[in-house]
Design an enzyme around this catalytic site. Structure first.
Site, PDB file in Angstrom:
ATOM      1  CD1 TRP A  14      -0.565  -1.642   3.080  1.00  0.00           C
ATOM      2  CD2 TRP A  14       0.451   0.325   3.402  1.00  0.00           C
ATOM      3  NE1 TRP A  14       0.124  -1.718   4.271  1.00  0.00           N
ATOM      4  CE2 TRP A  14       0.753  -0.507   4.496  1.00  0.00           C
ATOM      5  CE3 TRP A  14       0.982   1.613   3.385  1.00  0.00           C
ATOM      6  CZ2 TRP A  14       1.553  -0.118   5.561  1.00  0.00           C
ATOM      7  CZ3 TRP A  14       1.784   2.020   4.442  1.00  0.00           C
ATOM      8  CH2 TRP A  14       2.063   1.153   5.507  1.00  0.00           C
ATOM      9  CG  ASN A  15       5.077   1.309   0.616  1.00  0.00           C
ATOM     10  OD1 ASN A  15       4.740   0.545  -0.279  1.00  0.00           O
ATOM     11  ND2 ASN A  15       6.318   1.353   1.053  1.00  0.00           N
ATOM     12  CE  LYS A  55      -4.312  -9.229  -2.844  1.00  0.00           C
ATOM     13  NZ  LYS A  55      -4.257  -7.900  -2.215  1.00  0.00           N
ATOM     14  N   GLY A  70       6.311  -6.430  -0.267  1.00  0.00           N
ATOM     15  CA  GLY A  70       5.504  -6.424   0.950  1.00  0.00           C
ATOM     16  C   GLY A  70       6.336  -6.833   2.135  1.00  0.00           C
ATOM     17  CD  GLU A 128      12.776  -5.601  -4.752  1.00  0.00           C
ATOM     18  OE1 GLU A 128      13.444  -5.332  -3.728  1.00  0.00           O
ATOM     19  OE2 GLU A 128      13.277  -5.682  -5.883  1.00  0.00           O
ATOM     20  CG  LEU A 129      10.862  -9.601   1.137  1.00  0.00           C
ATOM     21  CD1 LEU A 129      11.394 -10.886   1.727  1.00  0.00           C
ATOM     22  CD2 LEU A 129       9.397  -9.720   0.790  1.00  0.00           C
ATOM     23  CB  CYS A 158      10.910  -1.058   1.783  1.00  0.00           C
ATOM     24  SG  CYS A 158      11.186  -0.287   0.197  1.00  0.00           S
ATOM     25  CD  GLU A 189       9.855  -2.961   7.321  1.00  0.00           C
ATOM     26  OE1 GLU A 189       9.051  -3.897   7.206  1.00  0.00           O
ATOM     27  OE2 GLU A 189      10.404  -2.415   6.349  1.00  0.00           O
TER      28      GLU A 189
HETATM   29  P1  NAD Z   1       1.909  -7.001   3.128  1.00  0.00           P
HETATM   30  O1  NAD Z   1       2.905  -8.096   3.061  1.00  0.00           O
HETATM   31  O2  NAD Z   1       0.949  -6.987   4.250  1.00  0.00           O
HETATM   32  O3  NAD Z   1       1.021  -6.980   1.806  1.00  0.00           O
HETATM   33  C1  NAD Z   1       1.571  -6.871   0.511  1.00  0.00           C
HETATM   34  C2  NAD Z   1       0.653  -7.523  -0.489  1.00  0.00           C
HETATM   35  O4  NAD Z   1       0.650  -8.939  -0.272  1.00  0.00           O
HETATM   36  C3  NAD Z   1      -0.804  -7.082  -0.392  1.00  0.00           C
HETATM   37  O5  NAD Z   1      -1.326  -6.959  -1.707  1.00  0.00           O
HETATM   38  C4  NAD Z   1      -1.455  -8.246   0.335  1.00  0.00           C
HETATM   39  O6  NAD Z   1      -2.826  -8.375   0.071  1.00  0.00           O
HETATM   40  C5  NAD Z   1      -0.677  -9.414  -0.231  1.00  0.00           C
HETATM   41  N1  NAD Z   1      -0.692 -10.633   0.591  1.00  0.00           N
HETATM   42  C6  NAD Z   1      -0.786 -10.723   1.929  1.00  0.00           C
HETATM   43  N2  NAD Z   1      -0.762 -12.028   2.310  1.00  0.00           N
HETATM   44  C7  NAD Z   1      -0.623 -12.763   1.187  1.00  0.00           C
HETATM   45  C8  NAD Z   1      -0.534 -14.160   0.916  1.00  0.00           C
HETATM   46  N3  NAD Z   1      -0.547 -15.073   1.897  1.00  0.00           N
HETATM   47  N4  NAD Z   1      -0.389 -14.568  -0.353  1.00  0.00           N
HETATM   48  C9  NAD Z   1      -0.333 -13.665  -1.349  1.00  0.00           C
HETATM   49  N5  NAD Z   1      -0.443 -12.336  -1.167  1.00  0.00           N
HETATM   50  C10 NAD Z   1      -0.581 -11.882   0.094  1.00  0.00           C
HETATM   51  O7  NAD Z   1       2.753  -5.651   3.056  1.00  0.00           O
HETATM   52  P2  NAD Z   1       2.191  -4.182   3.225  1.00  0.00           P
HETATM   53  O8  NAD Z   1       1.836  -4.033   4.669  1.00  0.00           O
HETATM   54  O9  NAD Z   1       1.178  -3.876   2.184  1.00  0.00           O
HETATM   55  O10 NAD Z   1       3.481  -3.310   2.877  1.00  0.00           O
HETATM   56  C11 NAD Z   1       4.429  -3.005   3.840  1.00  0.00           C
HETATM   57  C12 NAD Z   1       5.631  -3.908   3.722  1.00  0.00           C
HETATM   58  O11 NAD Z   1       6.155  -3.843   2.411  1.00  0.00           O
HETATM   59  C13 NAD Z   1       6.754  -3.485   4.625  1.00  0.00           C
HETATM   60  O12 NAD Z   1       7.315  -4.592   5.294  1.00  0.00           O
HETATM   61  C14 NAD Z   1       7.780  -2.882   3.689  1.00  0.00           C
HETATM   62  O13 NAD Z   1       9.088  -2.920   4.127  1.00  0.00           O
HETATM   63  C15 NAD Z   1       7.562  -3.653   2.450  1.00  0.00           C
HETATM   64  N6  NAD Z   1       7.995  -2.879   1.286  1.00  0.00           N
HETATM   65  C16 NAD Z   1       9.111  -3.275   0.621  1.00  0.00           C
HETATM   66  C17 NAD Z   1       9.556  -2.565  -0.464  1.00  0.00           C
HETATM   67  C18 NAD Z   1      10.787  -2.997  -1.220  1.00  0.00           C
HETATM   68  O14 NAD Z   1      10.929  -2.629  -2.367  1.00  0.00           O
HETATM   69  N7  NAD Z   1      11.676  -3.776  -0.641  1.00  0.00           N
HETATM   70  C19 NAD Z   1       8.853  -1.454  -0.909  1.00  0.00           C
HETATM   71  C20 NAD Z   1       7.716  -1.080  -0.218  1.00  0.00           C
HETATM   72  C21 NAD Z   1       7.289  -1.823   0.874  1.00  0.00           C
END
Ligand code: NAD
Length: 492
Positions: free
Chosen positions: A151-152, A175, A228, A250-251, A284, A385
Site C-alpha cells: 500500500w505504500n 493483485k 511487501g 522486495e521485502l 521499505c 521493522e
Molecule cells: P503485506 O505483506 O501486508 O502486503 C503486501 C501484499 O501482499 C498485499 O497486496 C497483500 O494483500 C498481499 N498478501 C498478503 N498475504 C498474502 C498471501 N498469503 N499470499 C499472497 N499475497 C498476500 O505488506 P504491506 O503491509 O502492504 O506493505 C508493507 C511492507 O512492504 C513493509 O514490510 C515494507 O518494508 C515492504 N515494502 C518493501 C519494499 C521494497 O521494495 N523492498 C517497498 C515497499 C514496501
C-alpha cells in the site's frame, strides 16, 4: 459511494461472489469507495485470461519492437494523467501529494526505459568447443506473472514489475493491496487505452489470503513478483516453491544511516530526517537506525531535533505538508506498540512518542515523529521493522564498529554513509551488506539502477537491465551442421 470493479480479460467485472469491501481515506479515517472483493474463482478467471493471452492471443504475435511501442504509449498516458493518479493515491494511502506527484511524474520513465529495452533482449551465438554445431541462446518470456503490491507506493511499485514483465513478453495478473486498490484500477484503464489486447494485464482485487494465496498456488502462473512484508514474502516463497515458480521478493528493512564525524553536518541532518520522516517512515528503505560517531553525537542530535521538531504534520493533499498520516489503522496501532516496546526496553525518548493530536491532524491516523536515543543494537526497536516515523539512535566509536552494528541485523535493503573521506566512503560501500548504499545522499532511486535486498530484505532485482532478466528464461538451441554422428551410448 463510488464502486470499483476488477479488470479481467479486457473487461471491468464484479467479483464472482458479488461482494464489495470499503477502502479508507487515512486522513479522515472514513471509507471513500468500495472495491470488488475477489476470491479464488476470480483469481482463476484472471490467470486463465492471462494464460490465453500469452499462448494464443494477439499479444503472442507481436514482435518485441511492437511491445516496446505499446509501453512507450502507456508511459505517455501515465504522464498525461499523473496528477489525477497522484490525487487518488493520496486519498487512498495518505502519502503527501508532493511525493506522489513526483512519483507519478517519474513513473513513465520505467515505461520508456523498458519499452526501449524490449527489442534489445538478445541471445548469443556461443563459440562452441565442439565442431560441427551451431549453438545459440534465446531469451524467452516466463509466461504468466503475478504482481502483488503493497500500500505504500502502489503504482510506482507496480510499474517496477509491469514494465520489465511486458517488455519481456509476459502477461500479468496484478493483485494490489486491499488498502489501496483504486489507483491500480484507474491505471489499468490506461493499459486499455494504450491498446494492450485483452488478458495481457488483469487486476484482481481483494484480500491477501483470498486472492493472493490462490494466485501464488495457481499451476499456470510461472512467476511471482512481490513487494511487501518479509513474513508474507516468506509464505509466498514457500508456496511458490511447490510449483517451482520464479520469484522476485522486495521485502522489509532496518536500514542504517551512518554519520561520521567528518561528514557535512547540515547535509547529514537533512538526509537523516528524509530517511525516516519522509513518507511518514512508511518506506521499505527508511533509515530507521541512525548510527552516529561518538565524538559528534550530542551536537548532531541537537541539530536533528531542531529540524525534526518543525516538521509540518497535516493534510497530505496540501503541498506544504511534510508528514502525513499512517496509511492504515492496524499500521497505526503497530507503530504505537513499537514506541511502547522501545520505552520498555529502556531507550531514551527525545521527541514524539505517541499519537499526534495537533488540530491540523484532524481525525486521521497520525503519530508524532519520534526519536529514541541510547538505543542498543540488540533491542527490538533496532532489529525489527516499524514502518513508521520512529528513529533509533545508536552511537559508534570507529569505522569497524559502525560496520559491525550496521550489519548486525537480519535485513539488508539499504544504507546511508555520511563522510567527507572518499576512501572511507568506498570502504563502507564495500563492507555494508545492503542492496543499495547511498553516500552523502539518501532515498534516491532511478529506473536505470538495480534495486533489491541482501539477506532477509529480498530476492532478485527491480529496475535497470537486471530487472528484465527476472522475467526471462534462457533456451539453448543446438543445430547439427555436420557434426560426426559418434557413439550413440555416450554424451555428445
Ligand atoms: P503485506 O505483506 O501486508 O502486503 C503486501 C501484499 O501482499 C498485499 O497486496 C497483500 O494483500 C498481499 N498478501 C498478503 N498475504 C498474502 C498471501 N498469503 N499470499 C499472497 N499475497 C498476500 O505488506 P504491506 O503491509 O502492504 O506493505 C508493507 C511492507 O512492504 C513493509 O514490510 C515494507 O518494508 C515492504 N515494502 C518493501 C519494499 C521494497 O521494495 N523492498 C517497498 C515497499 C514496501
Amino acid at each position: 459511494m463510488h464502486r470499483y470493479q476488477m479488470y479481467i480479460d479486457g473487461k471491468f467485472v464484479d467479483a464472482s461472489s458479488g461482494k464489495w469491501f470499503a477502502t479508507f481515506n487515512p486522513f479522515t479515517g472514513e471509507p471513500w469507495a468500495e472495491v470488488a472483493q475477489g476470491d479464488a474463482k476470480d483469481a482463476d478467471r484472471a490467470v486463465q485470461a492471462a494464460h490465453k493471452a500469452f499462448t494464443e492471443g494477439p499479444w503472442s504475435q507481436l514482435n518485441a519492437s511492437q511491445r516496446g511501442m505499446l509501453l512507450h504509449r502507456l508511459g505517455e498516458l501515465v504522464a498525461r494523467d499523473a496528477k489525477k493518479l497522484a490525487e487518488i493515491e493520496v486519498r487512498d494511502n495518505g502519502k503527501l501529494i508532493a511525493e506522489m506527484q513526483a512519483q507519478l511524474n517519474y513513473l513513465p520513465q520505467w515505461c520508456y526505459y523498458f519499452g526501449g529495452l524490449a527489442d534489445k533482449i538478445q541471445g548469443a551465438a556461443i563459440p562452441l568447443d565442439k565442431k560441427g554445431y551451431l549453438n545459440y541462446t534465446r531469451h524467452e518470456p516466463l509466461g504468466v506473472v503475478v504482481a502483488i503490491t503493497p500500500w505504500n507506493s502502489p503504482l510506482l511499485l507496480l510499474a517496477w514489475k509491469l514494465a520489465p514483465a511486458l517488455a519481456a513478453g509476459c502477461t500479468l495478473v496484478v493483485k494490489p493491496s486491499e488498502h489501496t486498490s483504486v489507483s491500480t484500477l484507474e491505471f489499468v484503464k490506461l493499459i486499455e487505452e494504450a491498446g494492450y489486447p485483452p488478458g495481457v494485464v488483469n487486476v484482481v482485487t481483494g484480500f491477501g489470503q483470498d486472492v493472493g494465496g490462490p494466485l501464488v498456488e495457481h499451476p499456470l502462473v510461472r512467476k511471482i513478483a512481490f513487494t511487501g512484508s518479509d513474513a508474507n514474502g516468506r509464505a509466498i516463497n514457500q508456496a511458490a516453491a511447490k510449483t517451482f515458480k520464479r520469484v522476485t521478493l522486495e521485502l522489509g528493512g532496518k536500514s542504517p544511516n551512518i554519520v561520521f564525524a567528518d561528514a557535512k553536518m547540515e547535509d547529514a541532518v537533512n538526509g537523516v530526517v528524509s530517511g525516516i520522516f519522509a513518507a511518514t517512515g512508511q518506506t521499505c528503505i527508511a533509515g530507521s537506525r541512525l548510527l552516529v560517531q561518538e565524538s559528534i553525537h550530542d551536537a548532531f542530535v541537537e541539530k536533528l531535533l531542531a529540524l525534526a521538531k518543525i516538521a509540518r504534520l497535516g493534510d497530505p493533499s496540501k503541498m506544504e505538508t511534510q508528514v502525513g498520516p499512517v496509511t492504515t489503522r492496524p499500521q497505526y496501532e503497530k507503530v504505537l506498540s513499537y514506541i511502547d516496546i522501545a520505552k520498555n526496553e529502556g531507550a531514551k525518548l527525545l521527541m514524539g512518542g505517541g499519537p499526534a493530536t495537533r488540530p491540523e491532524c484532524g481525525s486521521g491516523w497520525f503519530v508524532e515523529p519520534t526519536i529514541f536515543a541510547g538505543v542498543q543494537n540488540r533491542m527490538r526497536i533496532a532489529q525489527e521493522e516499524v514502518f513508521g516515523p520512529v528513529l533509533s539512535i545508536i552511537k559508534f566509536k570507529d569505522e569497524e564498529e559502525a560496520v559491525a552494528i550496521a550489519n548486525d541485523v537480519r535485513f539488508g535493503l539499504a544504507a546511508g554513509v555520511w563522510t567527507g573521506d572518499i576512501g572511507r566512503a568506498i570502504r563502507m560501500a564495500e563492507r555494508v551488506q545492503a542492496g543499495t548504499v547511498w553516500v552523502n545522499t539518501y532515498r534516491a532511486v532511478s529506473y536505470l539502477s538495480p534495486f533489491g535486498g541482501y539477506k532477509d530484505s529480498g530476492v532478485g532485482r527491480e529496475s535497470g537491465i537486471e530487472a528484465v532478466h527476472e522475467y526471462l528464461q534462457v533456451k539453448s538451441v543446438w543445430i547439427n551442421a555436420g557434426a560426426p554422428t559418434g557413439n550413440p551410448f555416450i554424451l555428445r
